[in-house]
Design a protein around this motif. Structure first.
Motif, short mmCIF file in Angstrom:
data_model
loop_
_atom_site.label_atom_id
_atom_site.label_comp_id
_atom_site.label_asym_id
_atom_site.label_seq_id
_atom_site.Cartn_x
_atom_site.Cartn_y
_atom_site.Cartn_z
N ASP A 204 1.21 -5.50 -4.48
CA ASP A 204 -0.11 -5.86 -4.33
C ASP A 204 -1.19 -5.83 -3.30
N PRO A 205 -1.72 -5.08 -2.51
CA PRO A 205 -1.69 -5.34 -1.08
C PRO A 205 -2.55 -7.32 -1.23
N ALA A 206 -3.50 -7.06 -2.05
CA ALA A 206 -4.40 -8.56 -1.81
C ALA A 206 -3.01 -9.54 -2.00
N ALA A 207 -2.27 -9.75 -3.22
CA ALA A 207 -1.33 -10.89 -2.85
C ALA A 207 -0.02 -10.83 -1.94
N GLU A 208 0.52 -9.49 -1.30
CA GLU A 208 1.10 -9.67 -1.02
C GLU A 208 0.37 -10.64 0.43
N GLU B 130 0.49 -1.19 0.01
CA GLU B 130 0.26 0.24 0.12
C GLU B 130 0.91 1.58 -0.21
N GLU B 131 1.65 1.49 0.65
CA GLU B 131 2.60 2.74 0.83
C GLU B 131 3.65 2.63 -0.09
N ALA C 81 8.79 -8.46 -3.41
CA ALA C 81 7.96 -8.00 -4.64
C ALA C 81 6.89 -7.77 -4.81
N ALA C 82 5.93 -8.40 -3.97
CA ALA C 82 4.67 -8.82 -3.65
C ALA C 82 4.07 -7.61 -2.79
N ALA C 83 5.22 -6.93 -1.54
CA ALA C 83 4.95 -5.73 -1.36
C ALA C 83 5.51 -4.38 -2.20
N GLY C 84 6.76 -4.70 -2.74
CA GLY C 84 6.35 -3.54 -4.09
C GLY C 84 7.47 -3.48 -3.91
#
Length: 739
Positions: free
Chosen positions: A355-359, A74-75, A134-137
């Motif tokens: 992606d917050p959901a995938a995360e 999200e951040e 990666a999922a967390a950005g």
């Protein structure tokens, strides 16, 4: 070398973008900032240096090229979206983080993973860390650290894989493969790796962070450079400069090191980033008078990204406009950054895999926790096991005592987004296996002890059949800025060991720490000692299983444990000297030795025990001569002479008897991990080839010499069988300067 070879191809679009950028925009593209500077941030990141006095304007932030240490998808999305709204040319941010031994699922610290002697496992831990990050950005991790480490006083040894240059290189390759895959641009959930700290940071004087390094170029090339080169040969996308000096010049401003060697000789055209604040630190180093001089020296050295200091944004534009710095240097740096952003697909997908959901689905998933559990099992090293005190009998009443009995401080330094509250304690894990037969009493803190703690401990210990002492260092006692001159356990813990031993109970010590320790007062007092390191999210469960024999310890040390801190640095591949010690049991004056302690470490490189015994047959060579273009084999039979299955790590070392420069007493060249059932025998064969005998000569050429050698086979660097052979005249390797 891999990835950067064709970077100049298909650069037309990036060249057009570069031509549209103002000089101010180019300069600011070279700046990296912590999240607190960016719109959309919800955390301050992990601060490792001073924030005061940066003097960064809002406009500079909007033109900055990268951010570090964000707190989740999200951040990352919010910061990237806000940045693109304000950035005139819509150039996305590169988002980086210290994903060192896991993102949310935390694996054992790298020194522990090194003790597994398992490259596949190391690569898998990196791949899982990359997927979660990666999922967390996250786009880039500041890992692996390939610094050769010989001084356990240095807190950052926990971030290394040990004291052997070849083994470190193999681990560096494995980590890079895990993070980046075969193609970081095409494989999903991969991130770019950044090798560090270039160069020779592991040799900081006194084992003290940020301190001076002074060594010959021959020493650097022979021992400290190969592991960095291995990572680059594997295609590592980035390099981080070291804090230390190299030949009297801080690495961050060292043109000979960065431009001449890294870029020109090695051909690296990826992104070079400073460590936190290192550009400005040239002032206290005493090689720059002010920020302006720092900026000039860093860009001339080839530093593309300045992390968390303001020398570039404050002064680089005026240096170009005054003619003191060629704008081509700035353009080259910007292009390298843009190429990496293009390779990662950020111009098309600026959020990449955030992606917050995938995360939520990926972080701490069952597959990742299983891998963390396996890594912890395979990383622990059994250092002692007298009277077969281990494994424990679940029916015996066991007292678990010590500061780590109920502690969740098992993740270790640099545990990224790991949460201690998601980590079981050793007491919980032992109780799950043994039920009410496991009693718990803290006994003391990490660095303090009270009479009540001692009283409660003694009550529990007296009622038990066996005592397990959970000892170690708090995580802040290790890692960056966690350097220690006294590497014994704190005095209160040594007192705890002594008080327990006075009861005459069988005693097991379990160690949670990030460095080799001086184990006097533990190894000599406890019946069994298990080195657990900082074992990560599933570490407590793994340690409990090892203690109760649900699994067999198989780890082997990749860093020697000193007899005393007075030996440090002490390492297995040392030189012989002109006056070597002839007989440790009968010292002779005027030999290279201590009067009060042995020369040898307490526990050698490659050492480790299990719950079974292995017997080695007579090792043999297929020939006593090695010729060009051929090989000879060293073989040995290994038998499991115990009553249960176990894993052994068979190791091959070589000694060059006479070189043009001095050669070490032994060098690791290969190893084989084998699993044997009780009573089973396997024949292990190693192939020796001429290229394995090459080294750097005094003119820095890299080739072999004909003459006498000794191959050595055994379970560790100390217990070996010696097999002499000759490398026949006329066999030479490359004569070019290389690693």
């Amino acid at each position: 070398m891999k990835a950067w070879r064709n970077d100049a191809v298909n650069d037309m679009e990036l060249q057009r973008l570069l031509s549209m950028m103002t000089l101010e925009e180019k300069v600011d593209q070279l700046l990296q900032l912590a999240p607190a500077f960016f719109e959309g941030a919800n955390s301050a990141g992990q601060i490792t240096g001073p924030l005061e006095g940066l003097g960064i304007t809002e406009a500079t932030v909007r033109r900055a090229g990268s951010a570090l240490g964000l707190g989740g998808a999200e951040e990352a999305i919010a910061i990237q979206d806000a940045h693109l709204r304000h950035n005139r040319l819509n150039i996305p941010l590169l988002i980086m983080a210290d994903v060192i031994h896991g993102y949310r699922t935390i694996f054992p610290v790298p020194l522990a993973i090194g003790s597994s002697w398992d490259m596949e496992l190391a690569g898998r831990t990196a791949a899982i860390a990359a997927k979660e990050a990666a999922a967390a950005g996250i786009h880039v991790t500041f890992s692996p650290m390939a610094d050769l480490t010989r001084d356990p006083r240095w807190g950052r040894v926990m971030e290394s894989t040990g004291e052997d240059p070849w083994l470190n290189g193999e681990y560096a390759r494995a980590f890079v493969r895990g993070y980046q895959g075969k193609d970081v641009a095409k494989e999903p959930y991969k991130i770019a790796a950044c090798i560090k700290h270039f160069a020779a940071y592991g040799a900081a004087e006194g084992g003290r962070d940020y301190n001076t390094v002074d060594m010959s170029e021959w020493m650097r090339r022979e021992y400290y450079m190969p592991s960095y080169r291995a990572a680059l040969d594997e295609g590592c996308e980035m390099v981080m400069t070291a804090f230390n000096t190299v030949d009297g010049i801080p690495a961050t401003g060292n043109r000979k090191l960065m431009r001449d060697l890294l870029r020109e000789e090695w051909g690296f055209n990826g992104v070079l980033i400073s460590d936190w604040g290192a550009v400005k630190e040239m002032i206290p180093h005493g090689v720059a008078e002010n920020e302006r001089e720092c900026a000039r020296k860093a860009i001339e050295a080839g530093v593309d990204i300045e992390m968390m200091s303001p020398c570039y944004p404050h002064h680089l534009q005026e240096l170009v406009e005054s003619g003191e710095v060629d704008v081509k240097l700035v353009d080259e740096a910007v292009m390298r950054i843009l190429r990496l952003k293009r390779k990662l697909g950020l111009f098309q997908k600026p959020h990449r895999y955030a992606d917050p959901a995938a995360e939520q689905d990926i972080l701490l998933c069952a597959e990742h926790l299983d891998a963390a559990h396996e890594a912890a099992l395979r990383s622990c090293v059994l250092l002692k096991n007298e009277q077969n005190t281990l494994p424990l009998n679940k029916d015996m009443k066991t007292a678990l005592i010590g500061p780590f009995a109920v502690s969740d401080d098992l993740l270790g330094p640099w545990s990224c987004m790991g949460k201690r509250e998601e980590t079981a304690t050793l007491a919980e894990s032992m109780s799950l296996l043994a039920g009410s037969s496991a009693l718990t009493a803290v006994g003391c803190g990490v660095e303090s002890i009270t009479e009540k703690e001692l009283t409660d401990m003694l009550t529990a210990a007296r009622s038990a059949d066996v005592v397990v002492l959970a000892l170690g260092e708090a995580s802040e006692m290790s890692g960056e800025a966690g350097c220690r001159a006294d590497i014994r356990l704190p005095g209160c813990q040594l007192e705890l060991v002594q008080r327990v031993r006075e009861l005459g109970k069988p005693t097991v010590a379990v160690l949670f720490n990030g460095r080799p320790l001086d184990l006097h007062g533990v190894l000599d007092e406890a019946d069994s000692v298990l080195e657990a390191w900082y074992p990560g999210t599933k570490g407590a469960e793994a340690v409990a299983e090892l203690l109760y024999g649900e699994a067999n310890p198989s780890g082997r040390l990749t860093m020697s444990f000193p007899y005393s801190v007075g030996q440090v640095p002490v390492y297995y591949n040392a030189f012989n000297t002109g006056r070597p010690q002839s007989d440790p049991s009968a010292p002779v004056r005027y030999e290279s030795q201590y009067l009060d302690i042995p020369n040898e470490p307490l526990l050698p490189f490659g050492y480790g025990l299990g719950y079974t015994e292995f017997e080695y047959g007579q090792a043999v060579l297929s020939s006593d001569e090695l010729h060009a273009g051929s090989s000879l084999s060293a073989s040995v039979s290994v038998t499991n002479a115990g009553s249960r299955a176990g894993e052994e790590t068979v190791q091959l070392y070589v000694r060059d008897i006479s070189g043009e420069t001095v050669r070490p007493l032994r060098e690791l060249k290969a190893f084989r991990k084998i699993t044997l059932n009780a009573g089973e025998t396997k024949e292990i064969e190693f192939l020796l080839t001429e290229d394995m005998l090459r080294y750097h000569h005094s003119d820095l050429s890299y080739h072999s010499d004909s003459g006498a050698f000794i191959a050595m086979v055994g379970p560790n660097s100390r217990e070996v069988q010696e097999l002499p052979f000759q490398l026949i005249s006329g066999v030479y390797g490359t004569t070019t300067t290389t690693t």
